[in-house]
Design an enzyme around this catalytic site. Sequence first.
Site, PDB file in Angstrom:
ATOM      1  N   GLU A  49     -81.763 -20.631 -32.473  1.00  0.00           N
ATOM      2  CA  GLU A  49     -82.809 -19.941 -33.248  1.00  0.00           C
ATOM      3  C   GLU A  49     -82.264 -18.659 -33.877  1.00  0.00           C
ATOM      4  OE1 GLU A  49     -86.966 -20.861 -31.008  1.00  0.00           O
ATOM      5  OE2 GLU A  49     -85.333 -20.072 -29.788  1.00  0.00           O
ATOM      6  N   TYR A  50     -81.459 -17.958 -33.071  1.00  0.00           N
ATOM      7  CA  TYR A  50     -80.853 -16.721 -33.587  1.00  0.00           C
ATOM      8  C   TYR A  50     -79.986 -17.045 -34.805  1.00  0.00           C
ATOM      9  CZ  TYR A  50     -77.723 -12.754 -33.999  1.00  0.00           C
ATOM     10  OH  TYR A  50     -76.996 -11.713 -34.503  1.00  0.00           O
ATOM     11  N   GLU A  73     -73.061   8.003 -12.382  1.00  0.00           N
ATOM     12  CA  GLU A  73     -72.988   6.719 -13.116  1.00  0.00           C
ATOM     13  C   GLU A  73     -71.682   6.011 -12.777  1.00  0.00           C
ATOM     14  OE1 GLU A  73     -72.261   8.364 -16.862  1.00  0.00           O
ATOM     15  OE2 GLU A  73     -74.120   9.499 -16.894  1.00  0.00           O
ATOM     16  N   LYS A 123     -68.030   4.563 -13.281  1.00  0.00           N
ATOM     17  CA  LYS A 123     -66.907   4.896 -14.154  1.00  0.00           C
ATOM     18  C   LYS A 123     -66.378   3.562 -14.666  1.00  0.00           C
ATOM     19  CE  LYS A 123     -62.729   7.653 -14.498  1.00  0.00           C
ATOM     20  NZ  LYS A 123     -62.015   6.721 -15.348  1.00  0.00           N
ATOM     21  N   ASP A 175     -64.423   0.683 -16.446  1.00  0.00           N
ATOM     22  CA  ASP A 175     -62.976   0.529 -16.593  1.00  0.00           C
ATOM     23  C   ASP A 175     -62.667  -0.330 -17.817  1.00  0.00           C
ATOM     24  OD1 ASP A 175     -60.349   0.737 -16.053  1.00  0.00           O
ATOM     25  OD2 ASP A 175     -60.330  -0.625 -14.351  1.00  0.00           O
ATOM     26  N   GLU A 201     -67.896   3.438 -23.363  1.00  0.00           N
ATOM     27  CA  GLU A 201     -66.788   2.601 -22.913  1.00  0.00           C
ATOM     28  C   GLU A 201     -67.023   1.171 -23.393  1.00  0.00           C
ATOM     29  OE1 GLU A 201     -64.654   4.447 -21.213  1.00  0.00           O
ATOM     30  OE2 GLU A 201     -63.367   3.059 -20.096  1.00  0.00           O
ATOM     31  N   TYR A 219     -72.254   6.771 -22.529  1.00  0.00           N
ATOM     32  CA  TYR A 219     -72.502   7.637 -21.376  1.00  0.00           C
ATOM     33  C   TYR A 219     -72.541   9.119 -21.710  1.00  0.00           C
ATOM     34  CZ  TYR A 219     -67.414   7.695 -21.620  1.00  0.00           C
ATOM     35  OH  TYR A 219     -66.138   7.810 -22.068  1.00  0.00           O
ATOM     36  N   LYS A 261     -63.028   8.196  -7.435  1.00  0.00           N
ATOM     37  CA  LYS A 261     -62.297   6.931  -7.638  1.00  0.00           C
ATOM     38  C   LYS A 261     -62.403   6.044  -6.396  1.00  0.00           C
ATOM     39  CE  LYS A 261     -59.538   6.469 -10.782  1.00  0.00           C
ATOM     40  NZ  LYS A 261     -58.704   6.799 -11.804  1.00  0.00           N
ATOM     41  N   CYS A 318     -39.569 -32.791  -5.384  1.00  0.00           N
ATOM     42  CA  CYS A 318     -40.809 -32.462  -4.670  1.00  0.00           C
ATOM     43  C   CYS A 318     -40.466 -31.907  -3.282  1.00  0.00           C
ATOM     44  CB  CYS A 318     -41.674 -33.708  -4.540  1.00  0.00           C
ATOM     45  SG  CYS A 318     -43.126 -33.449  -3.509  1.00  0.00           S
ATOM     46  N   CYS A 376     -41.979 -34.835  -0.721  1.00  0.00           N
ATOM     47  CA  CYS A 376     -41.456 -36.207  -0.619  1.00  0.00           C
ATOM     48  C   CYS A 376     -40.098 -36.383  -1.285  1.00  0.00           C
ATOM     49  CB  CYS A 376     -42.455 -37.199  -1.186  1.00  0.00           C
ATOM     50  SG  CYS A 376     -42.566 -37.128  -2.984  1.00  0.00           S
ATOM     51  N   CYS A 422     -45.092 -33.845  -9.182  1.00  0.00           N
ATOM     52  CA  CYS A 422     -44.432 -34.895  -8.417  1.00  0.00           C
ATOM     53  C   CYS A 422     -45.080 -36.204  -8.853  1.00  0.00           C
ATOM     54  CB  CYS A 422     -44.657 -34.671  -6.920  1.00  0.00           C
ATOM     55  SG  CYS A 422     -44.244 -36.124  -5.952  1.00  0.00           S
ATOM     56  N   CYS A 428     -46.640 -39.681  -1.999  1.00  0.00           N
ATOM     57  CA  CYS A 428     -46.357 -38.307  -1.583  1.00  0.00           C
ATOM     58  C   CYS A 428     -47.448 -37.843  -0.614  1.00  0.00           C
ATOM     59  CB  CYS A 428     -46.294 -37.408  -2.816  1.00  0.00           C
ATOM     60  SG  CYS A 428     -46.064 -35.681  -2.414  1.00  0.00           S
TER      61      CYS A 428
HETATM   62  S1  IVH Z   1     -67.821  11.175 -18.979  1.00  0.00           S
HETATM   63  C1  IVH Z   1     -65.249  14.864 -20.884  1.00  0.00           C
HETATM   64  N1  IVH Z   1     -68.760   9.002 -17.960  1.00  0.00           N
HETATM   65  O1  IVH Z   1     -63.281   7.890 -18.009  1.00  0.00           O
HETATM   66  C2  IVH Z   1     -65.106  13.518 -20.373  1.00  0.00           C
HETATM   67  N2  IVH Z   1     -66.479   8.991 -18.674  1.00  0.00           N
HETATM   68  O2  IVH Z   1     -61.196  10.267 -17.564  1.00  0.00           O
HETATM   69  C3  IVH Z   1     -66.447  12.962 -20.116  1.00  0.00           C
HETATM   70  N3  IVH Z   1     -65.352   6.811 -18.362  1.00  0.00           N
HETATM   71  O3  IVH Z   1     -61.527   7.434 -20.667  1.00  0.00           O
HETATM   72  C4  IVH Z   1     -66.342  11.581 -19.705  1.00  0.00           C
HETATM   73  N4  IVH Z   1     -67.079   5.773 -17.503  1.00  0.00           N
HETATM   74  O4  IVH Z   1     -63.895   6.702 -21.197  1.00  0.00           O
HETATM   75  C5  IVH Z   1     -67.670   9.593 -18.499  1.00  0.00           C
HETATM   76  N5  IVH Z   1     -69.776   7.140 -17.041  1.00  0.00           N
HETATM   77  C6  IVH Z   1     -68.695   7.716 -17.581  1.00  0.00           C
HETATM   78  C7  IVH Z   1     -67.469   7.039 -17.765  1.00  0.00           C
HETATM   79  C8  IVH Z   1     -66.387   7.712 -18.314  1.00  0.00           C
HETATM   80  C9  IVH Z   1     -65.808   5.666 -17.883  1.00  0.00           C
HETATM   81  C10 IVH Z   1     -63.965   7.015 -18.850  1.00  0.00           C
HETATM   82  C11 IVH Z   1     -63.851   7.659 -20.192  1.00  0.00           C
HETATM   83  C12 IVH Z   1     -62.488   8.296 -20.169  1.00  0.00           C
HETATM   84  C13 IVH Z   1     -62.232   8.496 -18.725  1.00  0.00           C
HETATM   85  C14 IVH Z   1     -62.209   9.982 -18.439  1.00  0.00           C
END
Ligand code: IVH
Length: 721
Positions: free
Chosen positions: A70-71, A151, A153, A155, A212, A264, A362, A456, A459, A474, A480
């Site tokens: 549909e989209y 929040e 972080k 990756d 991000e 963010y 971290k 192998c 066998c 194999c 085998c």
């Molecule tokens: S705040 C002034 N919030 O972490 C920097 N960064 O070391 C303010 N990152 O590459 C960053 N999640 O892209 C913030 N919830 C989050 C984040 C975030 C991932 C990343 C950011 C940056 C690295 C900072």
Amino acid sequence: MFFIYPFTTLSMYNTKQQQQLFKQSKELFKAACPEALAQAKNMSLDLQALIRYHEWRYYVLDQPIISDFEYDSLFKLLEAIEDKFPELITPDSPTQRVSNDLTSDFATVTHLTPMLSLDNSYNAEDIFEFDKRVKKLVNAEEDLSIDYCVEPKFDGGTIVLVYENDQLVRAATRGNGAQGEEITNNAKVIGAIPLSAKFSDYGIQKVELRGEVLIRKDLFEKVNDRRAKAGEALFANPRNAATGGLRMKDPKQVRERALDAFIYQMGFAVNEAGTDVLNQFTTHDETIQTLEKLGFKVPKLPQERKVCKGVGEVHEYCQNWEAQREEYAYEIDGMVIKTNPLALQELCGYTSHHPRWAIAYKFKAKQATTKLIDIDYQVGRTGAVTPVAKLEPVELAGVTISSVSLHNADQIKEKDIHVGDTVLVERAGDVIPYIVKAMEDLRDGSEKAVVYPSNCPVCKTELTRPEGEAVWRCPNTMGCEAQVIGNLIHFVSKDAMNIDGFGEAYIERFYKEGWLSSPADIYQLDYAKIAELEGFGERSAEKLRKAIDESKNTPASRLLYGFGIRHIGRTNSKILIAEVEDIRDLKDWKEEDLISLSDIGPKAAQQLYTTFLDETLIKLLDKFAELGVNTKRLESEKKKIVDENAPLANKTVLFTGSLPTLKRAQAKKLVEEAGGKAASGVSSKLSYLVAGEKAGSKLKKANDLGVTVLTEEEFLELIGK
Ligand code: IVH
């Protein structure tokens, strides 16, 4: 959860309205009258808003209410109108997400405010220290509790977006923090990034946002599957797929990567006069709420962000997240803790490297280095030989790893792995651990090059490498031991004959006793002899007999799947059995007949055809029939006629809580009438949860899993009632 769509009133966008639009468009083009332009303009604006709404539901909320088909129809219609009247194309039209411009070089752009890094912390102590530092900086008493917004972080790859006069005008990578690379065309194909947003409602003329770009873990696996099929190099992890995606030259390819973007931070905002207007917001959380209202994908309250009262709550929230990080749909490597009041952020200030008002907590490392002691070669049931690296045990994010698959000979060559190397190992999310690379700099000359076996390991038959394949096999399929045992284990497994209690250990033992070498032997076991085996006895022998007897009535599609024919998995087995009355009838099917079945690919067709050319399988099936094992299709395996256009075709629906008007049986009937299936529990595969009042844990689970939740009214609308 209830969401208010931020852009336009929605009352007009029901199914009938969509149908009306389709009808109007046809008439419009037929007439091609002078009023066409005016009408087309209205229609294209309506369609733009409608598509934007569905994109928002799909990309930002993860809650689509229309099918892809549909989209696509709406999208094509808009494209058709714009094709006829190019003057109607606006820069924020959804069609402008598919940019046709290839990027030759990424221009360097200067960020409006420098994009700094984050200070890192690794344990509770560091978080409490951070809290103390903040208090000192803002001259607060030690026992005062400060509000922090916490929040994930994310990756992935940083993205910096600039909107001017409500339009997205620029997107850039983080680069060196001061300058990044301009990637606007690529950002435009990311559905979660709005091409326009009503910042003007807040008196904002120009704004810079940070976020991000990520890829969802499950989609990452799909992208890699697709690449594997196309013979392309695989991405080591979701982060590489996302950051690589941001810098691709062809936005069309970026689109295929299904990237997502969480925003963010609002880093800079000015009005027409160039005056800072960020100060209209009092807290970080308020800026995020505003972005959410404007249609951006942000870390959501309460699952993805929390305003914590004091550092104790921060610590608890971070720990909860760390414990559940694997279940989250995206890769994250920690949490970010930000002082919530913006006034406090100002008081804290910045170092040249990071803001003093924020810190990253971290999570425990998911990468580690260890020694590769040796390589084992395992032979699977299909004869594929897999090299497995034996490692000095190492702890990775809470799990001890002592061996990882190296997949195939090419991988060993590509990564230039030697026995005795120090290797970097990573465990990411649900992804099984793997070797990222060998640490060449740490070699001392004692490392030995890998000599891939030519025979192998089980066998001793000479290995072969079929053309176009990466694995060595194999070819001694029937003789085998590893393959025979592997096939028997597959035959009794849950998705095949599902013989309860008949596991690997029994199969190996019976094989060694000489009682078992073909699946047919399973149905001719001597239970008196089994009862005499050490550790068995009458009762367990009887239990096994019962389980084996019960399996004789297994549906034919599962028996076919149990043979472990390459490319004939669960789905293909079902498709094939739906076509024939007895498995043996498949011997009369030509390759081209098999291919003509939807979803049966050429490889599967060829494999099945050649398997049946040989009499072995037919003889085995005759034997099964003689032993009373079902080879015939059951009534439930017959082909169902599915109307692909039915509103709930291929969808599952579950009801929870008390619905305003519908009784449960009535509701289920409506689902079936609309071509769907009523489900019994919540899983990520569930298409819709219809929730009434007092909906409890099911609603929570559905929300956690990102399942679309509907009210009764929305459900009825969906099925056109
Ligand atoms: S705040 C002034 N919030 O972490 C920097 N960064 O070391 C303010 N990152 O590459 C960053 N999640 O892209 C913030 N919830 C989050 C984040 C975030 C991932 C990343 C950011 C940056 C690295 C900072």
